[in-house]
Design a protein around this motif. Sequence first.
Motif, PDB file in Angstrom:
ATOM      1  N   LEU A 150       0.856  -1.069  -0.042  1.00  9.88           N
ATOM      2  CA  LEU A 150       0.046  -0.096   0.005  1.00  9.88           C
ATOM      3  C   LEU A 150       0.741   1.394  -0.040  1.00  9.88           C
ATOM      4  O   LEU A 150       0.389   2.274  -0.598  1.00  9.88           O
ATOM      5  CB  LEU A 150      -0.921  -0.045   1.340  1.00  9.88           C
ATOM      6  N   GLY A 151       1.916   1.274   0.670  1.00  8.71           N
ATOM      7  CA  GLY A 151       2.867   2.498   0.744  1.00  8.71           C
ATOM      8  C   GLY A 151       2.272   3.516   1.849  1.00  8.71           C
ATOM      9  O   GLY A 151       3.086   3.860   2.737  1.00  8.71           O
ATOM     10  N   ILE A 152       1.121   3.711   1.826  1.00 11.47           N
ATOM     11  CA  ILE A 152       0.602   4.907   2.734  1.00 11.47           C
ATOM     12  C   ILE A 152       0.241   3.919   4.159  1.00 11.47           C
ATOM     13  O   ILE A 152       0.144   2.685   3.927  1.00 11.47           O
ATOM     14  CB  ILE A 152      -0.936   5.550   2.245  1.00 11.47           C
ATOM     15  N   PRO A 153      -0.085   4.497   5.240  1.00 14.69           N
ATOM     16  CA  PRO A 153      -0.157   3.902   6.588  1.00 14.69           C
ATOM     17  C   PRO A 153      -1.517   3.077   6.253  1.00 14.69           C
ATOM     18  O   PRO A 153      -2.403   3.135   5.597  1.00 14.69           O
ATOM     19  CB  PRO A 153      -0.693   4.830   7.449  1.00 14.69           C
ATOM     20  N   ASN A 154      -1.364   1.756   7.081  1.00 13.95           N
ATOM     21  CA  ASN A 154      -2.315   0.812   6.917  1.00 13.95           C
ATOM     22  C   ASN A 154      -2.615   0.028   8.289  1.00 13.95           C
ATOM     23  O   ASN A 154      -1.677   0.308   9.210  1.00 13.95           O
ATOM     24  CB  ASN A 154      -1.833  -0.443   5.864  1.00 13.95           C
ATOM     25  N   ARG A 156       8.520   0.878  21.632  1.00 13.32           N
ATOM     26  CA  ARG A 156       8.094   1.402  20.231  1.00 13.32           C
ATOM     27  C   ARG A 156       9.210   0.611  19.095  1.00 13.32           C
ATOM     28  O   ARG A 156       9.903   0.267  19.441  1.00 13.32           O
ATOM     29  CB  ARG A 156       8.630   2.922  19.835  1.00 13.32           C
ATOM     30  N   VAL A 157       8.272   0.456  17.983  1.00 13.32           N
ATOM     31  CA  VAL A 157       9.049  -0.239  16.829  1.00 13.32           C
ATOM     32  C   VAL A 157       8.854   0.658  15.745  1.00 13.32           C
ATOM     33  O   VAL A 157       7.896   1.139  15.435  1.00 13.32           O
ATOM     34  CB  VAL A 157       8.286  -1.655  16.413  1.00 13.32           C
ATOM     35  N   MET A 158       9.968   0.111  14.723  1.00 16.85           N
ATOM     36  CA  MET A 158       9.885   0.941  13.406  1.00 16.85           C
ATOM     37  C   MET A 158      10.258  -0.087  12.399  1.00 16.85           C
ATOM     38  O   MET A 158      11.270  -0.862  12.622  1.00 16.85           O
ATOM     39  CB  MET A 158      10.993   2.091  13.349  1.00 16.85           C
ATOM     40  N   PHE A 159       9.515  -0.432  11.530  1.00 12.50           N
ATOM     41  CA  PHE A 159       9.545  -1.332  10.791  1.00 12.50           C
ATOM     42  C   PHE A 159      10.204  -1.050   9.204  1.00 12.50           C
ATOM     43  O   PHE A 159       9.921   0.068   8.800  1.00 12.50           O
ATOM     44  CB  PHE A 159       8.160  -2.222  10.238  1.00 12.50           C
ATOM     45  N   CYS A 160      11.068  -1.938   8.747  1.00 12.07           N
ATOM     46  CA  CYS A 160      11.847  -1.555   7.696  1.00 12.07           C
ATOM     47  C   CYS A 160      11.563  -3.055   6.830  1.00 12.07           C
ATOM     48  O   CYS A 160      11.089  -4.023   7.027  1.00 12.07           O
ATOM     49  CB  CYS A 160      13.133  -1.211   7.689  1.00 12.07           C
ATOM     50  N   ASN A 161      12.528  -3.238   5.611  1.00 10.01           N
ATOM     51  CA  ASN A 161      12.461  -4.195   4.812  1.00 10.01           C
ATOM     52  C   ASN A 161      13.519  -5.546   5.022  1.00 10.01           C
ATOM     53  O   ASN A 161      13.228  -6.614   4.662  1.00 10.01           O
ATOM     54  CB  ASN A 161      12.721  -3.832   3.347  1.00 10.01           C
ATOM     55  N   ASN A 218       4.704  -3.467   4.895  1.00  9.14           N
ATOM     56  CA  ASN A 218       3.654  -3.839   3.894  1.00  9.14           C
ATOM     57  C   ASN A 218       2.748  -5.074   4.370  1.00  9.14           C
ATOM     58  O   ASN A 218       3.307  -5.636   5.333  1.00  9.14           O
ATOM     59  CB  ASN A 218       4.404  -4.494   2.639  1.00  9.14           C
ATOM     60  N   PRO A 219       1.536  -5.211   3.874  1.00 10.18           N
ATOM     61  CA  PRO A 219       0.749  -6.109   4.525  1.00 10.18           C
ATOM     62  C   PRO A 219       1.026  -7.413   4.507  1.00 10.18           C
ATOM     63  O   PRO A 219       0.918  -8.151   5.507  1.00 10.18           O
ATOM     64  CB  PRO A 219      -0.676  -5.886   3.676  1.00 10.18           C
ATOM     65  N   MET A 220       1.784  -7.929   3.335  1.00 13.44           N
ATOM     66  CA  MET A 220       2.194  -9.434   3.418  1.00 13.44           C
ATOM     67  C   MET A 220       3.061  -9.654   4.611  1.00 13.44           C
ATOM     68  O   MET A 220       2.840 -10.782   5.272  1.00 13.44           O
ATOM     69  CB  MET A 220       2.836  -9.498   2.141  1.00 13.44           C
ATOM     70  N   SER A 221       4.059  -8.932   4.869  1.00  9.64           N
ATOM     71  CA  SER A 221       5.096  -9.122   5.752  1.00  9.64           C
ATOM     72  C   SER A 221       4.412  -9.083   7.300  1.00  9.64           C
ATOM     73  O   SER A 221       4.747  -9.925   8.139  1.00  9.64           O
ATOM     74  CB  SER A 221       6.330  -8.355   5.658  1.00  9.64           C
ATOM     75  N   MET A 222       3.522  -7.742   7.328  1.00  4.41           N
ATOM     76  CA  MET A 222       3.095  -7.691   8.637  1.00  4.41           C
ATOM     77  C   MET A 222       2.173  -8.733   9.212  1.00  4.41           C
ATOM     78  O   MET A 222       2.034  -9.274  10.323  1.00  4.41           O
ATOM     79  CB  MET A 222       2.327  -6.417   8.638  1.00  4.41           C
ATOM     80  N   LEU A 223       1.151  -9.152   8.455  1.00  5.74           N
ATOM     81  CA  LEU A 223       0.226 -10.150   8.929  1.00  5.74           C
ATOM     82  C   LEU A 223       0.895 -11.534   8.665  1.00  5.74           C
ATOM     83  O   LEU A 223       0.425 -12.481   9.746  1.00  5.74           O
ATOM     84  CB  LEU A 223      -1.012 -10.288   7.678  1.00  5.74           C
ATOM     85  N   THR A 224       1.784 -11.975   7.970  1.00  4.64           N
ATOM     86  CA  THR A 224       2.245 -13.127   7.947  1.00  4.64           C
ATOM     87  C   THR A 224       3.258 -13.562   9.177  1.00  4.64           C
ATOM     88  O   THR A 224       3.297 -14.325  10.007  1.00  4.64           O
ATOM     89  CB  THR A 224       3.090 -13.467   6.569  1.00  4.64           C
ATOM     90  N   GLY A 225       4.125 -12.529   9.426  1.00  6.97           N
ATOM     91  CA  GLY A 225       4.781 -12.112  10.703  1.00  6.97           C
ATOM     92  C   GLY A 225       4.107 -12.391  12.061  1.00  6.97           C
ATOM     93  O   GLY A 225       4.741 -13.241  12.829  1.00  6.97           O
ATOM     94  N   ALA A 226       3.040 -11.742  12.144  1.00  9.58           N
ATOM     95  CA  ALA A 226       2.142 -11.758  13.290  1.00  9.58           C
ATOM     96  C   ALA A 226       1.727 -13.061  13.446  1.00  9.58           C
ATOM     97  O   ALA A 226       1.551 -13.604  14.639  1.00  9.58           O
ATOM     98  CB  ALA A 226       1.001 -10.722  13.055  1.00  9.58           C
ATOM     99  N   ALA A 227       1.318 -13.791  12.376  1.00 14.87           N
ATOM    100  CA  ALA A 227       0.717 -15.199  12.247  1.00 14.87           C
ATOM    101  C   ALA A 227       1.982 -16.197  13.028  1.00 14.87           C
ATOM    102  O   ALA A 227       1.437 -17.085  13.750  1.00 14.87           O
ATOM    103  CB  ALA A 227       0.469 -15.581  11.161  1.00 14.87           C
TER     104      ALA A 227
END
Length: 473
Positions: free
Chosen positions: A123-127, A146-151, A343-352
């Motif tokens: 998405l690029g923009i906040p999600n 606090r956390v800052m995510f990158c790639n 990005n949603p793919m990494s965030m949701l897969t990582g959380a699972a």
Amino acid sequence: MAPLEAARLARRRLLGPIDIQLRLLAAWTGENPMDVYEELAKANPRSKEIYERNTRVLAQEVVGTVFLPYPFYAASAKGSKITDADGHEYIDLTMGFGPLMLGHNPDIAVNAAKEAADKALMLGIPNPYQGELAELLVEASPCAERVMFCNTGTEATMYAIRLARALTGKHEIAMFDGSYHGAHDYVIMQGDLDPNPSEPATRAQGSGVPPATVEQIKFLPYRDPHAFELIEKHADELACVLIEPVQSSNPRLDVGDYLKELREVCTRTGVLLILDEVITGFRLAYGGGQERFGIKADLATYGKIIGGGLPIGAVAGSQELMKPFDMFGSPNAIFAGGTFGGNPMSMLTGAAVLRELKARPEIYDEMKARGDGLAARINDFLREGDYPAQLLHADSMFHLIFSKDPVERGRHGADEQTMRLEHLYYAHLLKRGVIVPGIHLFFISAAHTEADIDRVVEAMKDSFRAVREAGGF
């Protein structure tokens, strides 16, 4: 040109046809050209086709240090196994270089990734998908509010160093010989132990790193108390000390007291302590090296496991220390961010995946038991057979060293003859259905069964015997 240099050039795609590579490797190792290398290549015609196609357009495939006995292409994977492009199955000890704690393609990660893809690839923009993973990381990491995510892990250490400089107003960085912290200019360095191993000199790994950058890095002697004296001596210039809780090049668990003393020295001198948990985070324990050794960093970096198999990096720290990430609300703000961060793919897969690790704490005890057993069986075999090798390990992390000498610190160097035997050993191991990458660091996962471990042990033993029969060891 020396045989070793020629073999490296061939593997780096500079000499072209596969038959040239095979002859070079055979000459380098002393094996008959019709022996193990050509046997592997003849069994894999599809891999040869891929190799010949790729060499026409790719300058490098994946990581330049992955030096396999023949052009190997992994086509699919599940659990503890990889299947190559020719349909052969192997027990995989690469495990993606560390991210795959649950093994390849666990259903929980695959299902989460499919659900994420249905929502948005990026998405690029906040999600709304970063929050849960951040909460899980804050809960697990002793230093995190606090956390800052990158790639990537490389990005994480880059941003953590930039943050440390902004917080302290100082510019130099200290890290330890034998360490690995990614591939950006400030960390793609190594400590030169000659002439004084207690005060390693700094030099860049490879070309392209400016001398002015090298001058900002101070190397410290690993597991040597003199490192603390150097920190105190240079405290006015040092923004941070960067260390892996367990070095990937020297995996061992007898480092707790050293880390605690390092923590005390950094606190006393006002130098920020950054723990690089890119590999150790959620592997040594759910709370990583900080939990395992009972220490608290100022900042910690993460990657690998927290993405569930997808690209990710993260910087974590206290609310106060993380303030410069606020571009518009902090007087010493830093720039950070990128197209694919959060990005949603990494965030949701990582959380699972992290939810699964949290719900199944027994995974860590089981992996430790299997890792301890594997290391004990191999080291017993090596001692009894008087082989010049030893298997270092920290639970599920391993590094096979081709030397009897005690490994105290740093990356263990090897002469050309030893490297020749190493390469031959890994060719025989691959022939027996076990894959270890060319960097020789390897991992087991929760998907590796007792039967897998038994097969690995027997394959390793047989490979040592085969090298000895060929005149080595």
